[in-house]
Design a protein around this motif. Structure first.
Motif: not given
Length: 284
Positions: A125-126, A154, A250-252, A261-262, A265, A278, A280
């Motif tokens: 997910p990252a 997001g 995902n706000r990372g 990754l945030g 999440s 998750i 994007q």
């Protein structure tokens, strides 16, 4: 939303992967998409130790495992076109590469609290540009999708995914806004945390505005909103106890997996009791 032409699932022969396979097969059937089952084999020794005969055996074992996964998927979703894709290298890298033309990626997961940071379910997910569904349970227990809302791009992408999933599966949507997050608030919102009534009014309006377009687009989906004066992760953890799926945008940002990754999440992937998606903020 439609970003690709097929559903992609990672399969390695484990029980976790079999649950993911069942979820992905149902997803492909509901979306009228083909299903691609991917297995990534890997030479388990240092690259300096090359044994071509041994590598051929490992690759052949991978092929047999993949063929087994394809056969299982065909039995789970009769009528769905299923193909296998054998790749080499780390599983998360292989799935990320293969997902460029996929609608979503589905992988299995360990139990909550037992997800290694370097695992495929954590790293994918990252890095992936498609929604990633990390399956913990493939069966329906509650008939509800929980989705995190905070007014961000997001969160809007997460709402889109959640409503579409609910429409396909005949589930309800519960949109949850854990609004007590002073550290992440915009400067002009900081004063709200000194006035709870005002905070409820402003954030409640933000929540309803975010959900309204999706209620219009999916009128058959029963949707509820919950404004909670808690941090987003605590609010979503509590709601996830009564859900089959929890969806987060995902706000990372940044170069490290933990940052990309945030916080919310990442915490959901580690501790949520149900399947996690998750999504994007931007998709191409």
């Amino acid at each position: 939303m439609s970003w690709g032409s097929y559903v992609l699932v990672g399969y390695d022969g484990t029980k976790d992967a079999e649950r993911a396979l069942r979820w992905a097969a149902q997803e492909a059937r509901l979306r009228h998409r083909p299903l691609t089952v991917c297995h990534a084999w890997r030479w388990p020794y240092p690259i300096t130790y090359i044994d071509h005969e041994g590598a051929a055996i490992v690759k052949r074992m991978g092929r047999n495992l993949l063929d087994h996964g394809v056969a299982l998927a065909r039995g789970m979703a009769p009528g769905v076109t299923v193909r296998g894709k054998l790749m080499d290298g780390p599983a998360y890298a292989a799935l990320t590469h293969q997902a460029e033309s996929a609608e979503m990626i589905v992988v299995g997961s360990h139990e909550p609290g037992d997800l290694p940071v370097g695992s495929t379910a954590w790293r994918l997910p990252a890095h992936a540009r498609r929604p990633v569904v990390v399956v913990r349970s493939a069966g329906t227990r509650h008939g509800e999708v929980v989705v995190g809302v905070d007014g961000s791009a997001g969160a809007d992408a997460a709402l889109s995914f959640a409503f579409e999933e609910a429409a396909l599966r005949g589930w309800r949507v519960r949109a949850v806004y854990g609004c007590w997050e002073p550290a992440a608030a915009a400067e002009n919102d900081l004063a709200l945390f000194g006035d709870e009534d005002k905070l409820r009014q402003v954030c409640g309006s933000r929540l309803e505005r975010a959900v309204a377009p999706w209620r219009v687009k999916y009128p058959a989906v029963e949707a509820r909103t919950s404004l909670v004066l808690e941090a987003p992760r605590e609010a979503l953890f509590a709601a996830a106890e009564r859900a089959d799926l929890v969806v987060a945008g995902n706000r990372g940002a940044g170069g490290l997996d933990r940052i990309r990754l945030g916080a919310t999440s990442g915490a959901l992937l580690q501790h949520a009791p149900c399947t996690v998606a998750i999504v994007q903020a931007t998709q191409e």
